[in-house]
Design a protein around this motif. Structure first.
Motif, PDB file in Angstrom:
ATOM      1  N   VAL A 284     148.635 151.015   9.486  1.00  0.00           N
ATOM      2  CA  VAL A 284     148.614 149.592   9.711  1.00  0.00           C
ATOM      3  C   VAL A 284     149.346 149.754  11.129  1.00  0.00           C
ATOM      4  O   VAL A 284     150.482 150.093  11.190  1.00  0.00           O
ATOM      5  N   ALA A 285     148.839 148.909  12.280  1.00  0.00           N
ATOM      6  CA  ALA A 285     149.515 149.235  13.312  1.00  0.00           C
ATOM      7  C   ALA A 285     149.655 147.755  14.226  1.00  0.00           C
ATOM      8  O   ALA A 285     148.610 146.869  14.163  1.00  0.00           O
ATOM      9  N   ALA A 286     150.766 147.496  15.006  1.00  0.00           N
ATOM     10  CA  ALA A 286     150.779 146.445  15.663  1.00  0.00           C
ATOM     11  C   ALA A 286     151.650 146.378  17.075  1.00  0.00           C
ATOM     12  O   ALA A 286     152.296 147.388  17.159  1.00  0.00           O
ATOM     13  N   LYS A 287     151.190 145.741  18.172  1.00  0.00           N
ATOM     14  CA  LYS A 287     151.919 145.819  19.396  1.00  0.00           C
ATOM     15  C   LYS A 287     153.069 144.841  19.005  1.00  0.00           C
ATOM     16  O   LYS A 287     153.247 143.809  18.927  1.00  0.00           O
ATOM     17  N   MET A 288     154.482 145.608  19.615  1.00  0.00           N
ATOM     18  CA  MET A 288     155.615 145.000  19.380  1.00  0.00           C
ATOM     19  C   MET A 288     155.947 143.898  20.286  1.00  0.00           C
ATOM     20  O   MET A 288     156.461 142.847  19.840  1.00  0.00           O
ATOM     21  N   GLY A 289     155.495 143.775  21.647  1.00  0.00           N
ATOM     22  CA  GLY A 289     155.692 142.785  22.345  1.00  0.00           C
ATOM     23  C   GLY A 289     157.086 142.921  23.063  1.00  0.00           C
ATOM     24  O   GLY A 289     157.556 144.060  23.049  1.00  0.00           O
ATOM     25  N   SER A 290     157.294 142.156  23.920  1.00  0.00           N
ATOM     26  CA  SER A 290     158.281 142.358  25.052  1.00  0.00           C
ATOM     27  C   SER A 290     159.703 141.587  24.681  1.00  0.00           C
ATOM     28  O   SER A 290     159.641 140.535  24.389  1.00  0.00           O
ATOM     29  N   GLY A 291     160.631 142.253  24.368  1.00  0.00           N
ATOM     30  CA  GLY A 291     161.890 141.804  24.105  1.00  0.00           C
ATOM     31  C   GLY A 291     162.330 142.166  22.399  1.00  0.00           C
ATOM     32  O   GLY A 291     161.330 142.138  21.687  1.00  0.00           O
ATOM     33  N   CYS A 292     163.285 142.166  22.190  1.00  0.00           N
ATOM     34  CA  CYS A 292     163.915 142.428  20.786  1.00  0.00           C
ATOM     35  C   CYS A 292     163.601 141.297  19.967  1.00  0.00           C
ATOM     36  O   CYS A 292     163.263 141.707  18.716  1.00  0.00           O
ATOM     37  N   THR A 293     163.548 140.008  20.363  1.00  0.00           N
ATOM     38  CA  THR A 293     163.334 139.018  19.201  1.00  0.00           C
ATOM     39  C   THR A 293     161.550 139.071  18.938  1.00  0.00           C
ATOM     40  O   THR A 293     161.439 138.988  17.944  1.00  0.00           O
ATOM     41  N   GLN A 294     160.802 139.299  19.840  1.00  0.00           N
ATOM     42  CA  GLN A 294     159.198 139.412  19.756  1.00  0.00           C
ATOM     43  C   GLN A 294     159.137 140.570  18.749  1.00  0.00           C
ATOM     44  O   GLN A 294     158.194 140.534  17.873  1.00  0.00           O
ATOM     45  N   THR A 295     159.873 141.603  19.165  1.00  0.00           N
ATOM     46  CA  THR A 295     159.637 142.902  18.214  1.00  0.00           C
ATOM     47  C   THR A 295     159.964 142.517  16.698  1.00  0.00           C
ATOM     48  O   THR A 295     159.211 142.969  15.764  1.00  0.00           O
ATOM     49  N   ALA A 296     161.354 141.944  16.499  1.00  0.00           N
ATOM     50  CA  ALA A 296     161.483 141.380  15.147  1.00  0.00           C
ATOM     51  C   ALA A 296     160.603 140.809  14.480  1.00  0.00           C
ATOM     52  O   ALA A 296     160.295 141.072  13.296  1.00  0.00           O
ATOM     53  N   VAL A 297     159.990 139.622  14.998  1.00  0.00           N
ATOM     54  CA  VAL A 297     158.914 138.867  14.633  1.00  0.00           C
ATOM     55  C   VAL A 297     157.791 139.594  14.136  1.00  0.00           C
ATOM     56  O   VAL A 297     157.424 139.427  13.160  1.00  0.00           O
ATOM     57  N   THR A 298     157.347 140.630  14.949  1.00  0.00           N
ATOM     58  CA  THR A 298     156.312 141.325  14.655  1.00  0.00           C
ATOM     59  C   THR A 298     156.379 142.498  13.541  1.00  0.00           C
ATOM     60  O   THR A 298     155.509 142.276  12.640  1.00  0.00           O
ATOM     61  N   VAL A 299     157.650 142.998  13.530  1.00  0.00           N
ATOM     62  CA  VAL A 299     157.900 144.052  12.439  1.00  0.00           C
ATOM     63  C   VAL A 299     158.139 143.348  11.158  1.00  0.00           C
ATOM     64  O   VAL A 299     157.302 143.820   9.995  1.00  0.00           O
ATOM     65  N   SER A 300     158.713 142.269  11.247  1.00  0.00           N
ATOM     66  CA  SER A 300     158.926 141.522  10.035  1.00  0.00           C
ATOM     67  C   SER A 300     157.709 141.012   9.345  1.00  0.00           C
ATOM     68  O   SER A 300     157.566 140.869   8.093  1.00  0.00           O
ATOM     69  N   THR A 301     156.934 140.376  10.172  1.00  0.00           N
ATOM     70  CA  THR A 301     155.474 139.821   9.647  1.00  0.00           C
ATOM     71  C   THR A 301     154.686 140.859   9.018  1.00  0.00           C
ATOM     72  O   THR A 301     154.310 140.712   8.123  1.00  0.00           O
ATOM     73  N   VAL A 302     154.602 142.206   9.732  1.00  0.00           N
ATOM     74  CA  VAL A 302     153.704 143.184   9.343  1.00  0.00           C
ATOM     75  C   VAL A 302     154.319 143.794   7.958  1.00  0.00           C
ATOM     76  O   VAL A 302     153.834 143.926   6.947  1.00  0.00           O
ATOM     77  N   LEU A 303     155.563 143.960   7.809  1.00  0.00           N
ATOM     78  CA  LEU A 303     156.011 144.556   6.631  1.00  0.00           C
ATOM     79  C   LEU A 303     156.308 143.406   5.440  1.00  0.00           C
ATOM     80  O   LEU A 303     156.288 144.062   4.389  1.00  0.00           O
ATOM     81  N   ALA A 304     156.331 142.298   5.804  1.00  0.00           N
ATOM     82  CA  ALA A 304     156.309 141.501   4.532  1.00  0.00           C
ATOM     83  C   ALA A 304     154.876 141.555   3.960  1.00  0.00           C
ATOM     84  O   ALA A 304     154.807 141.277   2.888  1.00  0.00           O
ATOM     85  N   LEU A 305     153.756 141.927   4.768  1.00  0.00           N
ATOM     86  CA  LEU A 305     152.568 142.140   4.297  1.00  0.00           C
ATOM     87  C   LEU A 305     151.959 143.117   3.814  1.00  0.00           C
ATOM     88  O   LEU A 305     151.341 143.294   2.727  1.00  0.00           O
ATOM     89  N   VAL A 306     152.381 144.520   4.509  1.00  0.00           N
ATOM     90  CA  VAL A 306     152.112 145.777   4.102  1.00  0.00           C
ATOM     91  C   VAL A 306     153.510 146.574   3.890  1.00  0.00           C
ATOM     92  O   VAL A 306     153.992 146.946   4.897  1.00  0.00           O
ATOM     93  N   PRO A 307     153.833 146.987   2.602  1.00  0.00           N
ATOM     94  CA  PRO A 307     155.029 147.610   2.615  1.00  0.00           C
ATOM     95  C   PRO A 307     154.658 149.011   2.655  1.00  0.00           C
ATOM     96  O   PRO A 307     153.712 149.669   2.222  1.00  0.00           O
ATOM     97  N   PRO A 308     155.155 149.884   3.831  1.00  0.00           N
ATOM     98  CA  PRO A 308     154.497 151.220   4.231  1.00  0.00           C
ATOM     99  C   PRO A 308     155.208 152.324   3.101  1.00  0.00           C
ATOM    100  O   PRO A 308     156.329 152.126   2.831  1.00  0.00           O
ATOM    101  N   THR A 309     154.663 153.432   3.463  1.00  0.00           N
ATOM    102  CA  THR A 309     155.460 154.781   2.858  1.00  0.00           C
ATOM    103  C   THR A 309     156.458 155.328   4.048  1.00  0.00           C
ATOM    104  O   THR A 309     157.350 155.811   3.607  1.00  0.00           O
ATOM    105  N   CYS A 310     155.923 155.248   5.378  1.00  0.00           N
ATOM    106  CA  CYS A 310     157.000 155.509   6.381  1.00  0.00           C
ATOM    107  C   CYS A 310     156.423 154.882   7.472  1.00  0.00           C
ATOM    108  O   CYS A 310     155.400 154.432   7.591  1.00  0.00           O
ATOM    109  N   LEU A 311     157.276 154.959   8.831  1.00  0.00           N
ATOM    110  CA  LEU A 311     156.957 153.914   9.979  1.00  0.00           C
ATOM    111  C   LEU A 311     157.347 154.921  11.099  1.00  0.00           C
ATOM    112  O   LEU A 311     158.332 155.780  11.139  1.00  0.00           O
ATOM    113  N   VAL A 312     156.447 154.677  12.047  1.00  0.00           N
ATOM    114  CA  VAL A 312     156.616 155.348  13.577  1.00  0.00           C
ATOM    115  C   VAL A 312     156.647 154.330  14.585  1.00  0.00           C
ATOM    116  O   VAL A 312     155.579 153.488  14.305  1.00  0.00           O
ATOM    117  N   THR A 313     157.263 154.405  15.562  1.00  0.00           N
ATOM    118  CA  THR A 313     157.254 153.586  16.874  1.00  0.00           C
ATOM    119  C   THR A 313     157.168 154.322  17.989  1.00  0.00           C
ATOM    120  O   THR A 313     157.804 155.505  18.059  1.00  0.00           O
TER     121      THR A 313
END
Length: 274
Positions: free
Chosen positions: A63-92
């Motif tokens: 499951v892949a997503a573009k983080m966006g520019s800035g830490c705030t946007q990154t936090a929104v993107t990552v939190s949104t994806v992980l709320a829907l898809v709990p992963p086994t592992c993560l890479v950035t």
């Protein structure tokens, strides 16, 4: 003897435990290189401003997503994806500016520590001194990813914030405040989103510029010539994951059994919804 039809629901239930990799990237070239090495996504889904792509690589879900520019946007993107898809592992994968040293553009590093260089006390000269809660040490990379071209990426601390550092004076300030050799615009939002979550992570950064007076031009030149190495590596990372013994497709006898079932009987054997 156990009926093949009775065995099927159990096999299908265990297959849900196959690996799921969450991948967060910053550059479109990485996604394009990943798809070239694997396949197009099975589907894409938009949740607010976050676009999530769903891939299947062998027996692994990515499951892949573009983080966006800035830490705030990154936090929104990552939190949104992980709320829907709990992963086994993560890479950035993302670019970073070098603020200490003179490494060539294109050199890869691994994130071992993150410092929020814009979080802390602002002095009379407009300089920020990061506070005690502005530093996070990350766990070591997963052992099952110990082999591959990424294994040579040295672990370093990364200063992270909302601003693109593009001056010699800014470079010196961030280096002194953070004691980190790299600076980026994603890692702090990322690590804050991962607090209280327990799965292996690997964070890779490629030097795109030196955060100095030439940073704007150097970054644009880097992006225009970047071949998507991070995406190629993620494809290799995913393919290097150990097979899940709980997945029936990794058991030769069970795989034969499942593949030999007639389509009609497979449907009849599916558990009924309540």
């Amino acid at each position: 003897m156990v009926s093949r039809l009775l065995l099927l629901p159990l096999c299908l239930a265990t297959s849900a435990r196959a690996a799921t990799v969450a991948w967060f990237y910053a550059l479109d070239q990485d996604r394009q290189a990943f798809e070239k090495a694997t396949s197009a996504p099975l589907r894409t889904q938009k949740i607010g401003a976050t676009v999530m792509a769903d891939y299947r690589v062998g027996n692994t879900r990515v499951v892949a997503a573009k983080m966006g520019s800035g830490c705030t946007q990154t936090a929104v993107t990552v939190s949104t994806v992980l709320a829907l898809v709990p992963p086994t592992c993560l890479v950035t994968t993302s670019p970073a500016g070098e603020i200490e040293g003179d490494s060539p553009v294109g050199t890869w590093r691994q994130v071992s520590e993150v410092v929020a260089w814009q979080q802390g006390s602002l002095d009379a000269n407009g300089r920020v001194a990061p506070g005690k809660d502005s530093r996070t040490v990350l766990a070591a990379r997963p052992e099952f990813w110990s082999q591959g071209p990424w294994s040579g990426a040295l672990p370093v601390a990364v200063a992270s914030g909302e601003a693109f550092v593009a001056s010699q004076a800014g470079r010196r300030h961030v280096a002194l405040a953070s004691r980190a050799p790299l600076v980026d615009m994603n890692s702090w939002g990322l690590v804050k989103s991962l607090e209280q979550r327990d799965f292996p992570c690997l964070h890779l950064r490629v030097i795109s510029d030196h955060a100095d007076d030439q940073a704007d031009a150097d970054f644009r030149n880097f992006v225009s010539t970047y071949p998507g190495t991070g995406g190629q590596w993620v494809a290799q990372l995913v393919k290097s994951l150990p097979a899940d013994p709980a997945d029936p497709l990794n058991q030769p006898n069970l795989k034969k059994l499942l593949e030999g079932l007639p389509e009609e009987k497979s449907r009849e054997a599916e558990p009924q919804a309540r």
